[in-house]
Design a protein around this motif. Structure first.
Motif, PDB file in Angstrom:
ATOM      1  N   UNK A  63     -12.738 -80.034   3.575  1.00 60.27           N
ATOM      2  CA  UNK A  63     -12.903 -80.835   4.783  1.00 60.27           C
ATOM      3  C   UNK A  63     -13.225 -79.954   5.974  1.00 60.27           C
ATOM      4  N   UNK A  64     -13.846 -80.580   6.968  1.00 61.21           N
ATOM      5  CA  UNK A  64     -14.193 -79.839   8.184  1.00 61.21           C
ATOM      6  C   UNK A  64     -12.965 -79.801   9.106  1.00 61.21           C
ATOM      7  N   UNK A  65     -13.063 -79.168  10.276  1.00 60.37           N
ATOM      8  CA  UNK A  65     -11.891 -79.061  11.151  1.00 60.37           C
ATOM      9  C   UNK A  65     -11.296 -80.394  11.607  1.00 60.37           C
ATOM     10  N   UNK A  66     -12.068 -81.485  11.520  1.00 63.73           N
ATOM     11  CA  UNK A  66     -11.560 -82.808  11.899  1.00 63.73           C
ATOM     12  C   UNK A  66     -11.242 -83.676  10.689  1.00 63.73           C
ATOM     13  N   UNK A  67     -11.057 -83.050   9.547  1.00 69.17           N
ATOM     14  CA  UNK A  67     -10.722 -83.713   8.294  1.00 69.17           C
ATOM     15  C   UNK A  67     -11.831 -84.612   7.733  1.00 69.17           C
ATOM     16  N   UNK A  68     -13.085 -84.410   8.166  1.00 66.25           N
ATOM     17  CA  UNK A  68     -14.200 -85.118   7.533  1.00 66.25           C
ATOM     18  C   UNK A  68     -14.334 -84.549   6.125  1.00 66.25           C
ATOM     19  N   UNK A  69     -14.216 -85.393   5.093  1.00 66.96           N
ATOM     20  CA  UNK A  69     -14.338 -84.879   3.735  1.00 66.96           C
ATOM     21  C   UNK A  69     -15.757 -84.363   3.473  1.00 66.96           C
ATOM     22  N   UNK A  70     -15.840 -83.165   2.896  1.00 70.01           N
ATOM     23  CA  UNK A  70     -17.117 -82.560   2.546  1.00 70.01           C
ATOM     24  C   UNK A  70     -17.106 -82.301   1.032  1.00 70.01           C
ATOM     25  N   UNK A  76      -9.596 -90.506  17.232  1.00 70.86           N
ATOM     26  CA  UNK A  76      -9.417 -89.900  15.912  1.00 70.86           C
ATOM     27  C   UNK A  76     -10.170 -90.709  14.868  1.00 70.86           C
ATOM     28  N   UNK A  77     -10.653 -90.022  13.841  1.00 71.38           N
ATOM     29  CA  UNK A  77     -11.386 -90.676  12.761  1.00 71.38           C
ATOM     30  C   UNK A  77     -10.401 -91.161  11.703  1.00 71.38           C
ATOM     31  N   UNK A  78     -10.452 -92.451  11.354  1.00 72.37           N
ATOM     32  CA  UNK A  78      -9.626 -92.891  10.234  1.00 72.37           C
ATOM     33  C   UNK A  78     -10.150 -92.225   8.959  1.00 72.37           C
ATOM     34  N   UNK A  79      -9.270 -91.718   8.130  1.00 72.87           N
ATOM     35  CA  UNK A  79      -9.750 -90.975   6.971  1.00 72.87           C
ATOM     36  C   UNK A  79      -9.158 -91.471   5.668  1.00 72.87           C
ATOM     37  N   UNK A  80      -7.877 -91.405   5.547  1.00 69.44           N
ATOM     38  CA  UNK A  80      -7.279 -91.746   4.256  1.00 69.44           C
ATOM     39  C   UNK A  80      -6.253 -92.843   4.467  1.00 69.44           C
ATOM     40  N   UNK A  81      -6.012 -93.710   3.580  1.00 67.10           N
ATOM     41  CA  UNK A  81      -6.763 -93.821   2.324  1.00 67.10           C
ATOM     42  C   UNK A  81      -8.041 -94.621   2.535  1.00 67.10           C
ATOM     43  N   UNK A  82      -9.095 -94.224   1.924  1.00 68.09           N
ATOM     44  CA  UNK A  82     -10.382 -94.921   1.861  1.00 68.09           C
ATOM     45  C   UNK A  82     -10.663 -95.851   3.038  1.00 68.09           C
ATOM     46  N   UNK A  83     -10.709 -95.295   4.245  1.00 62.59           N
ATOM     47  CA  UNK A  83     -11.024 -96.080   5.435  1.00 62.59           C
ATOM     48  C   UNK A  83     -12.482 -96.528   5.393  1.00 62.59           C
TER      49      UNK A  83
END
Length: 125
Positions: A113-120, A62-69
């Motif tokens: 965000x994309x389906x994997x929660x990558x912020x766009x 999984x991609x670390x996303x929030x907060x500000x990874x």
């Protein structure tokens, strides 16, 4: 020097492919399946500009996303009309943040965000 491409690994290739091609409208340049890696590689373009390599791999972490990874914070696309793009994406079922104004440039932008929660980010040209 300029950026050649951005590589993205999706957790579900078919969902990510549909998102980037149908929802965002990126054009497929080439799609290959690499049997030895059990991995797809989809090359995508905006207009004539090769931009994104979309990959699939078995069981990616999984991609670390929030907060500000640490790592890539977000991917930003420039658009002519931020309001129209936001309305278009909402019409396709995406949840989009409210439009904000960049305090330094005065330009409009918003995030989704994309389906994997990558912020766009979509940013006014």
């Amino acid at each position: 020097m300029k950026i050649h491409h951005i590589a993205i690994i999706g957790s579900n290739y078919e969902i990510s492919k549909k998102f980037y091609t149908e929802t965002l409208g990126l054009k497929v340049v080439r799609e290959v399946y690499r049997e030895e890696r059990q991995s797809y590689k989809l090359d995508l373009a905006i207009g004539d500009h090769y931009v994104i390599e979309l990959f699939s791999f078995p069981n990616p972490p999984a991609r670390p996303s929030r907060p500000e990874a640490c790592g890539l914070r977000h991917l930003a696309f420039s658009v002519e009309n931020v309001t129209e793009k936001r309305n278009e994406l909402i019409g396709k079922g995406l949840s989009c943040e409210e439009i904000r104004i960049d305090e330094f440039t005065g330009k409009e932008f918003f995030f989704t965000q994309d389906p994997d929660q990558l912020p766009l980010e979509f940013y006014e040209m």
